[in-house]
Design a protein around this motif. Sequence first.
Motif, PDB file in Angstrom:
ATOM      1  N   ILE A  26       0.759  -1.207   0.003  1.00  0.00           N
ATOM      2  CA  ILE A  26       0.177  -0.167   0.026  1.00  0.00           C
ATOM      3  C   ILE A  26       0.837   1.337   0.135  1.00  0.00           C
ATOM      4  O   ILE A  26       0.675   2.234  -0.742  1.00  0.00           O
ATOM      5  CB  ILE A  26      -1.057  -0.136   1.224  1.00  0.00           C
ATOM      6  CG1 ILE A  26      -1.951  -1.200   1.118  1.00  0.00           C
ATOM      7  CG2 ILE A  26      -1.736   1.177   1.493  1.00  0.00           C
ATOM      8  CD1 ILE A  26      -2.724  -1.334   2.330  1.00  0.00           C
ATOM      9  N   GLY A  27       2.153   1.206   0.925  1.00  0.00           N
ATOM     10  CA  GLY A  27       2.761   2.564   0.926  1.00  0.00           C
ATOM     11  C   GLY A  27       3.581   2.554  -0.338  1.00  0.00           C
ATOM     12  O   GLY A  27       3.551   3.701  -0.998  1.00  0.00           O
ATOM     13  N   LYS A  28       4.001   1.481  -1.110  1.00  0.00           N
ATOM     14  CA  LYS A  28       4.491   1.703  -2.421  1.00  0.00           C
ATOM     15  C   LYS A  28       3.422   2.499  -3.473  1.00  0.00           C
ATOM     16  O   LYS A  28       3.968   3.159  -4.268  1.00  0.00           O
ATOM     17  CB  LYS A  28       4.998   0.440  -2.943  1.00  0.00           C
ATOM     18  CG  LYS A  28       6.309  -0.074  -2.089  1.00  0.00           C
ATOM     19  CD  LYS A  28       6.578  -1.436  -2.855  1.00  0.00           C
ATOM     20  CE  LYS A  28       7.832  -1.937  -2.033  1.00  0.00           C
ATOM     21  NZ  LYS A  28       8.291  -3.414  -2.368  1.00  0.00           N
ATOM     22  N   ILE A  54       7.944   4.397   3.839  1.00  0.00           N
ATOM     23  CA  ILE A  54       7.064   3.559   2.894  1.00  0.00           C
ATOM     24  C   ILE A  54       6.007   2.607   3.686  1.00  0.00           C
ATOM     25  O   ILE A  54       4.993   2.727   3.684  1.00  0.00           O
ATOM     26  CB  ILE A  54       7.784   2.827   1.854  1.00  0.00           C
ATOM     27  CG1 ILE A  54       8.332   3.867   0.767  1.00  0.00           C
ATOM     28  CG2 ILE A  54       6.528   1.944   1.268  1.00  0.00           C
ATOM     29  CD1 ILE A  54       9.319   3.130  -0.140  1.00  0.00           C
ATOM     30  N   ARG A  55       6.648   1.897   4.707  1.00  0.00           N
ATOM     31  CA  ARG A  55       5.934   0.990   5.523  1.00  0.00           C
ATOM     32  C   ARG A  55       5.117   1.830   6.470  1.00  0.00           C
ATOM     33  O   ARG A  55       3.862   1.510   6.588  1.00  0.00           O
ATOM     34  CB  ARG A  55       6.834   0.030   6.377  1.00  0.00           C
ATOM     35  CG  ARG A  55       6.175  -1.080   6.986  1.00  0.00           C
ATOM     36  CD  ARG A  55       7.148  -2.147   7.732  1.00  0.00           C
ATOM     37  NE  ARG A  55       7.517  -1.430   8.989  1.00  0.00           N
ATOM     38  CZ  ARG A  55       6.901  -1.313  10.070  1.00  0.00           C
ATOM     39  NH1 ARG A  55       5.765  -1.767  10.408  1.00  0.00           N
ATOM     40  NH2 ARG A  55       7.434  -0.403  11.137  1.00  0.00           N
ATOM     41  N   MET A  56       5.336   2.987   6.908  1.00  0.00           N
ATOM     42  CA  MET A  56       4.583   3.733   7.737  1.00  0.00           C
ATOM     43  C   MET A  56       3.256   4.487   7.036  1.00  0.00           C
ATOM     44  O   MET A  56       2.168   4.583   7.407  1.00  0.00           O
ATOM     45  CB  MET A  56       5.628   4.861   8.534  1.00  0.00           C
ATOM     46  CG  MET A  56       6.505   4.371   9.784  1.00  0.00           C
ATOM     47  SD  MET A  56       7.264   5.605  10.256  1.00  0.00           S
ATOM     48  CE  MET A  56       8.070   4.791  11.588  1.00  0.00           C
ATOM     49  N   VAL A  57       3.736   4.720   5.859  1.00  0.00           N
ATOM     50  CA  VAL A  57       2.734   5.453   4.993  1.00  0.00           C
ATOM     51  C   VAL A  57       1.604   4.253   4.696  1.00  0.00           C
ATOM     52  O   VAL A  57       0.219   4.530   4.833  1.00  0.00           O
ATOM     53  CB  VAL A  57       3.024   5.894   3.606  1.00  0.00           C
ATOM     54  CG1 VAL A  57       2.039   5.973   2.631  1.00  0.00           C
ATOM     55  CG2 VAL A  57       4.148   7.059   3.857  1.00  0.00           C
ATOM     56  N   GLY A  58       2.088   3.019   4.426  1.00  0.00           N
ATOM     57  CA  GLY A  58       1.183   1.946   4.498  1.00  0.00           C
ATOM     58  C   GLY A  58       0.151   1.816   5.565  1.00  0.00           C
ATOM     59  O   GLY A  58      -0.931   1.323   5.496  1.00  0.00           O
ATOM     60  N   ARG A  59       0.761   1.707   6.629  1.00  0.00           N
ATOM     61  CA  ARG A  59      -0.008   1.617   8.086  1.00  0.00           C
ATOM     62  C   ARG A  59      -1.065   2.669   8.100  1.00  0.00           C
ATOM     63  O   ARG A  59      -1.927   2.524   8.928  1.00  0.00           O
ATOM     64  CB  ARG A  59       1.174   1.648   9.237  1.00  0.00           C
ATOM     65  CG  ARG A  59       2.156   0.482   9.158  1.00  0.00           C
ATOM     66  CD  ARG A  59       2.954   0.551  10.521  1.00  0.00           C
ATOM     67  NE  ARG A  59       2.255   0.634  11.884  1.00  0.00           N
ATOM     68  CZ  ARG A  59       2.003  -0.379  12.615  1.00  0.00           C
ATOM     69  NH1 ARG A  59       2.094  -1.580  12.186  1.00  0.00           N
ATOM     70  NH2 ARG A  59       1.280  -0.062  13.701  1.00  0.00           N
ATOM     71  N   MET A  60      -1.146   3.660   7.429  1.00  0.00           N
ATOM     72  CA  MET A  60      -1.986   4.828   7.713  1.00  0.00           C
ATOM     73  C   MET A  60      -3.279   4.190   7.150  1.00  0.00           C
ATOM     74  O   MET A  60      -4.206   4.859   7.720  1.00  0.00           O
ATOM     75  CB  MET A  60      -1.452   6.068   6.987  1.00  0.00           C
ATOM     76  CG  MET A  60      -0.317   6.807   7.350  1.00  0.00           C
ATOM     77  SD  MET A  60       0.006   8.367   6.484  1.00  0.00           S
ATOM     78  CE  MET A  60       1.527   8.728   7.378  1.00  0.00           C
ATOM     79  N   ASP A 111       1.799  13.305   9.197  1.00  0.00           N
ATOM     80  CA  ASP A 111       1.318  12.579  10.336  1.00  0.00           C
ATOM     81  C   ASP A 111       2.076  11.138  10.485  1.00  0.00           C
ATOM     82  O   ASP A 111       1.265  10.351  11.105  1.00  0.00           O
ATOM     83  CB  ASP A 111      -0.135  12.351  10.053  1.00  0.00           C
ATOM     84  CG  ASP A 111      -0.950  13.611  10.487  1.00  0.00           C
ATOM     85  OD1 ASP A 111      -2.030  13.504  10.153  1.00  0.00           O
ATOM     86  OD2 ASP A 111      -0.264  14.217  11.478  1.00  0.00           O
ATOM     87  N   ILE A 112       3.145  10.956  10.086  1.00  0.00           N
ATOM     88  CA  ILE A 112       3.720   9.599  10.409  1.00  0.00           C
ATOM     89  C   ILE A 112       3.963   9.545  11.931  1.00  0.00           C
ATOM     90  O   ILE A 112       4.167   8.357  12.144  1.00  0.00           O
ATOM     91  CB  ILE A 112       5.082   9.449   9.581  1.00  0.00           C
ATOM     92  CG1 ILE A 112       6.184  10.376   9.813  1.00  0.00           C
ATOM     93  CG2 ILE A 112       4.827   9.362   8.124  1.00  0.00           C
ATOM     94  CD1 ILE A 112       7.423  10.346   9.338  1.00  0.00           C
ATOM     95  N   GLY A 113       4.102  10.370  12.708  1.00  0.00           N
ATOM     96  CA  GLY A 113       4.164  10.442  14.203  1.00  0.00           C
ATOM     97  C   GLY A 113       2.966   9.461  14.641  1.00  0.00           C
ATOM     98  O   GLY A 113       3.041   9.031  15.882  1.00  0.00           O
TER      99      GLY A 113
END
Length: 520
Positions: free
Chosen positions: A302-304, A320-326, A369-371
């Motif tokens: 998803i992040g990719k 990228i992994r954190m973006v996917g976790r969003m 908002d990656i925090g």
Amino acid sequence: MDIVIAIITFIVGGAAGAFAINMVLKPKHQHLLEEAEQKKKQIISQAEGEGERFKKEKELQAKERFLQLKSEHEKSINQRNSEVAEKEIRLKEKDSRVNKQLDDLKSKEAEVTAIKEHMSTQLEIVKKRQEEYDIYHKKQVEQLEKISSLSAEDAKNQLMETLKAEARTEAMSHIKEIMDEAKLTANKEAKKIIIQTIQRVATEHAIENAVSSFHIENDEMKGRIIGREGRNIRALESATGVEIIVDDTPETIILSCFDPVRREIARLALHQLVQDGRIHPARIEEIVEKVKKQIEDEIVEIGKRTTVELGIHGLHPELIRMVGRMKYRSSYGQNLLHHSKEVANLCAIMASELGLNPKVAKRAGLLHDIGKVPDEEPELPHAIYGMKLAEKFKEKPEICNAIGAHHDEIEMTTLYSPIIQVCDAISGARPGARREVIESYMKRLKDLESLAMSYPGVLSSYAIQAGRELRIMVESEKVSDTEADKLSFDISQKIQTEMTYPGQIKITVIREKRAVNYAK
């Protein structure tokens, strides 16, 4: 001639020989004939005896059969006679009841006739009394009109006006009392109505954000999912941290958890278990671990896809992994990935209008908002923590400053920082975009879990039943049964003193001993 004489001599000689032979053999044949005659008589007498015996047996059988048929016939006749007698008795009873009912009806008709006659007599008396009363009332009214010098209509109007004035006075006093009471209670009632409205709306949002439905083909599968004495469902709840509700809802199981990632893991694990058909604690743990890995791979994918869609390149794999976790997080009820993508696009547009680099603005907007999606809950605010993550993964200083300053927690040093702040407000602060009640609800559940994890010996903690229960798994080697009781009490006391929550919270400490070996 000689020949003739020879023939005659032969014939005479043959006859004489035959006669001589007959005379010799006759006594022997006579004896055989007598023996045959005796045997014949014996056989005939035996046959006659057998015939007589057979005849007697058949006669006895016929008599027995006749007697049997006769008894059966008599029995059936007696049964029919008894049935006929019973029917006659019932008919007689029915006739007697009918006759009694007819007598009752006749007596009731007589009573009704008597009542009608009495009523007609009473009506005539009432009519006479009414006529007498009308005459008397008319005389009284005439006398009153003479005495008061007022007509009946004038008196009626005067009385009505007096009653109206009295009613108006009483009504005004009641209105004043009601107004005074309303002034005292209006503020309280208004607050009550507002709180009830907020609670009703918040309940809908909480259900929408914290509950998922899992469909099954038939209700027999519910028993297999629960397992013997509930061991399967306990293993699934312990492995995923999700409350699984199996109720009377047809072909549906409810998954309840404030964390969407956990909920999705539980849903996919259940799906694979139902398809596979093998449902037991060891298999459940194996499937859950496999699904967790699948979710992690999906999060990276998803992040990719998000970075490719926005045209952002060169992000660190961890970012990228954190973006996917969003995708599995929400901010005040608003999906965090959608919010970040929206902020990124808004930042690019605004930066273009201001003559700044839209790619840098878009990158900062996506990461602002990656925090909010760390693997562990930090003590820092999400903006500061996000800035430190960006610095850790070698992002540009202007992007790091924009991330850390979008809530005015540090000083803005570039023009990108106010752009991120404004676009974040545009995306999140517009009417209907966010629901603060859900965010505070989820924060409370996360705080509950974090509080339990701060104690030694705790393996994992899960807030379930909308925060009304805290389920804590401890290490059996480090925590004894007595210490588990004390741990449950200590956590309950700490929650009472440090947290604000509605109702009560049940703290369940689970200590489980496992022995595992491998046969090689």
